[in-house]
Design a protein around this motif. Sequence first.
Motif, PDB file in Angstrom:
ATOM      1  N   HIS A 111      31.532  42.631  42.836  1.00 33.32           N
ATOM      2  CA  HIS A 111      32.953  42.493  43.135  1.00 33.32           C
ATOM      3  C   HIS A 111      33.776  42.595  41.854  1.00 33.32           C
ATOM      4  O   HIS A 111      33.244  42.634  40.753  1.00 33.32           O
ATOM      5  N   GLN A 112      35.090  42.585  42.031  1.00 33.76           N
ATOM      6  CA  GLN A 112      36.007  42.720  40.903  1.00 33.76           C
ATOM      7  C   GLN A 112      35.863  41.588  39.893  1.00 33.76           C
ATOM      8  O   GLN A 112      36.074  41.786  38.703  1.00 33.76           O
ATOM      9  N   THR A 113      35.479  40.417  40.358  1.00 32.39           N
ATOM     10  CA  THR A 113      35.292  39.295  39.433  1.00 32.39           C
ATOM     11  C   THR A 113      34.176  39.605  38.447  1.00 32.39           C
ATOM     12  O   THR A 113      34.304  39.357  37.246  1.00 32.39           O
ATOM     13  N   GLU A 114      33.081  40.169  38.945  1.00 29.98           N
ATOM     14  CA  GLU A 114      31.962  40.545  38.073  1.00 29.98           C
ATOM     15  C   GLU A 114      32.357  41.710  37.174  1.00 29.98           C
ATOM     16  O   GLU A 114      31.973  41.763  36.016  1.00 29.98           O
ATOM     17  N   LEU A 115      33.143  42.626  37.707  1.00 33.61           N
ATOM     18  CA  LEU A 115      33.643  43.738  36.911  1.00 33.61           C
ATOM     19  C   LEU A 115      34.446  43.203  35.722  1.00 33.61           C
ATOM     20  O   LEU A 115      34.249  43.630  34.591  1.00 33.61           O
ATOM     21  N   ALA A 116      35.323  42.245  35.982  1.00 29.62           N
ATOM     22  CA  ALA A 116      36.131  41.644  34.917  1.00 29.62           C
ATOM     23  C   ALA A 116      35.247  40.964  33.877  1.00 29.62           C
ATOM     24  O   ALA A 116      35.471  41.110  32.677  1.00 29.62           O
ATOM     25  N   ARG A 117      34.224  40.237  34.338  1.00 31.35           N
ATOM     26  CA  ARG A 117      33.338  39.537  33.413  1.00 31.35           C
ATOM     27  C   ARG A 117      32.554  40.514  32.541  1.00 31.35           C
ATOM     28  O   ARG A 117      32.500  40.371  31.324  1.00 31.35           O
ATOM     29  N   ARG A 118      31.951  41.520  33.160  1.00 29.16           N
ATOM     30  CA  ARG A 118      31.110  42.455  32.404  1.00 29.16           C
ATOM     31  C   ARG A 118      31.899  43.299  31.414  1.00 29.16           C
ATOM     32  O   ARG A 118      31.402  43.610  30.334  1.00 29.16           O
TER      33      ARG A 118
END
Length: 115
Positions: free
Chosen positions: A67-74
């Motif tokens: 999801h976008q949250t993981e995209l932001a983290r990575r």
Amino acid sequence: MTASAPNPPAASASQGHQMMPSPWVLPEDGIVDPIAVEIAAAGARRVALTATERLLAAARILAAGHHQTELARRLGVSYDTARTLAALVRRFGLLPVPDLWTLAYPPADAEAPAA
């Protein structure tokens, strides 16, 4: 004893009304580094990317079902930036993810003109 990784560059700071460019965003040079894209998409460590490379890394992350949250983290970006990247991935039709090596090094027969 192992050496620790160097400290990441300092966050961008504002000077008056202008923001200094982030040290994590490289200027476009017409070259896509597939290794940097893979490192960023895997979340192994943060790497400096061009806008194109960051978009391709975002496509890889989303294609893996994250999801976008993981995209932001990575990618080390804000959630708003992650949302924008996800929208651009959809808009440019980057799913399924193109094979970066084939784009960079097309097969010899693909370059031959049709007779």
